[in-house]
Scaffold this motif. Structure first.
Motif, PDB file in Angstrom:
ATOM      1  N   ASN A 141      14.768   8.781  -4.807  1.00  0.00           N
ATOM      2  CA  ASN A 141      14.346   9.356  -6.096  1.00  0.00           C
ATOM      3  C   ASN A 141      15.347  10.380  -6.616  1.00  0.00           C
ATOM      4  O   ASN A 141      14.984  11.442  -7.121  1.00  0.00           O
ATOM      5  CB  ASN A 141      12.941   9.962  -5.992  1.00  0.00           C
ATOM      6  CG  ASN A 141      11.902   8.923  -5.648  1.00  0.00           C
ATOM      7  OD1 ASN A 141      12.058   7.754  -5.956  1.00  0.00           O
ATOM      8  ND2 ASN A 141      10.843   9.360  -4.996  1.00  0.00           N
ATOM      9  N   ARG A 174      14.006   4.077  -4.735  1.00  0.00           N
ATOM     10  CA  ARG A 174      13.115   4.670  -5.727  1.00  0.00           C
ATOM     11  C   ARG A 174      11.691   4.293  -5.363  1.00  0.00           C
ATOM     12  O   ARG A 174      11.398   3.128  -5.125  1.00  0.00           O
ATOM     13  CB  ARG A 174      13.431   4.190  -7.133  1.00  0.00           C
ATOM     14  CG  ARG A 174      12.473   4.819  -8.163  1.00  0.00           C
ATOM     15  CD  ARG A 174      12.859   4.486  -9.549  1.00  0.00           C
ATOM     16  NE  ARG A 174      14.111   5.173  -9.819  1.00  0.00           N
ATOM     17  CZ  ARG A 174      14.492   5.558 -11.024  1.00  0.00           C
ATOM     18  NH1 ARG A 174      13.751   5.317 -12.061  1.00  0.00           N
ATOM     19  NH2 ARG A 174      15.642   6.162 -11.187  1.00  0.00           N
ATOM     20  N   GLU A 198       6.849   7.766  -6.960  1.00  0.00           N
ATOM     21  CA  GLU A 198       6.996   9.182  -7.335  1.00  0.00           C
ATOM     22  C   GLU A 198       8.252   9.430  -8.166  1.00  0.00           C
ATOM     23  O   GLU A 198       8.328  10.421  -8.879  1.00  0.00           O
ATOM     24  CB  GLU A 198       7.056  10.076  -6.085  1.00  0.00           C
ATOM     25  CG  GLU A 198       5.762  10.157  -5.312  1.00  0.00           C
ATOM     26  CD  GLU A 198       5.640   9.128  -4.201  1.00  0.00           C
ATOM     27  OE1 GLU A 198       4.761   9.301  -3.347  1.00  0.00           O
ATOM     28  OE2 GLU A 198       6.426   8.143  -4.180  1.00  0.00           O
ATOM     29  N   GLY A 199       9.232   8.539  -8.090  1.00  0.00           N
ATOM     30  CA  GLY A 199      10.483   8.723  -8.819  1.00  0.00           C
ATOM     31  C   GLY A 199      10.575   7.923 -10.100  1.00  0.00           C
ATOM     32  O   GLY A 199      11.634   7.874 -10.730  1.00  0.00           O
TER      33      GLY A 199
END
Length: 161
Positions: free
Chosen positions: A9, A73, A76-77
């Motif tokens: 992320n 990723r 959350e990203g």
């Protein structure tokens, strides 16, 4: 033990983990990114889908050491700060979730699907590509609607640019 280093992320992370540590467990236990879910541990459900170097991967089928050096990723990203990604927004607007357990994997699979089909998607393609993701709460109707809406929005932006 394996020294693992990757960008998760947008943030460089590293850890020393057992050789047999799966990427899903590395993300959840070492990085605290619990949005990636462990559903079946057999690659059947898709709850653990993340992107590795821009491609959707079931993180329960990949060792953390195999992802070393990669960009990962997770759900959350995906958002840009407080602004939801178009797929996240579409799932919310089109009620593409119920209990939410499969939702992160569905969203990550959908963003990959849309990226691979920038011209847009149709229902048949979406349903075929979701075969690796299981939802036990819905009939997939609203999930498909959400993905089609996000695809339309995102392909429209690409055409306008």
């Amino acid at each position: 033990m394996a020294d693992v280093s990757m960008v998760v992320n947008g943030r460089k992370v590293s850890a020393n983990v057992e050789d047999r540590t799966l990427l899903v467990h590395f993300l959840r236990e070492t990085q605290g990114l619990t949005g990636t879910h462990v559903g079946c541990d057999t690659s059947q459900c898709g709850a653990c889908v993340v992107h590795v170097d821009g491609k959707a991967v079931k993180s329960c089928t990949m060792l953390a050491a195999q992802a070393s050096g990669s960009e990962v990723r997770t759900i959350e990203g995906l958002a840009e700060g407080e602004e939801l990604h178009p797929v996240q927004r579409a799932f919310k607007e089109h009620h593409g979730l119920q209990c939410g357990f499969c939702t992160p994997g569905m969203i990550m699979a959908a963003t990959d699907m849309i990226a691979r089909h920038p011209e847009g998607l149709d229902e048949k393609t979406v349903r075929a590509e979701l075969e690796g993701n299981i939802c036990r709460c819905t009939g997939y109707h609203n999930i498909v609607k959400a993905i089609l809406a996000a695809s339309e929005e995102m392909s429209g932006k690409a055409k306008a640019a």
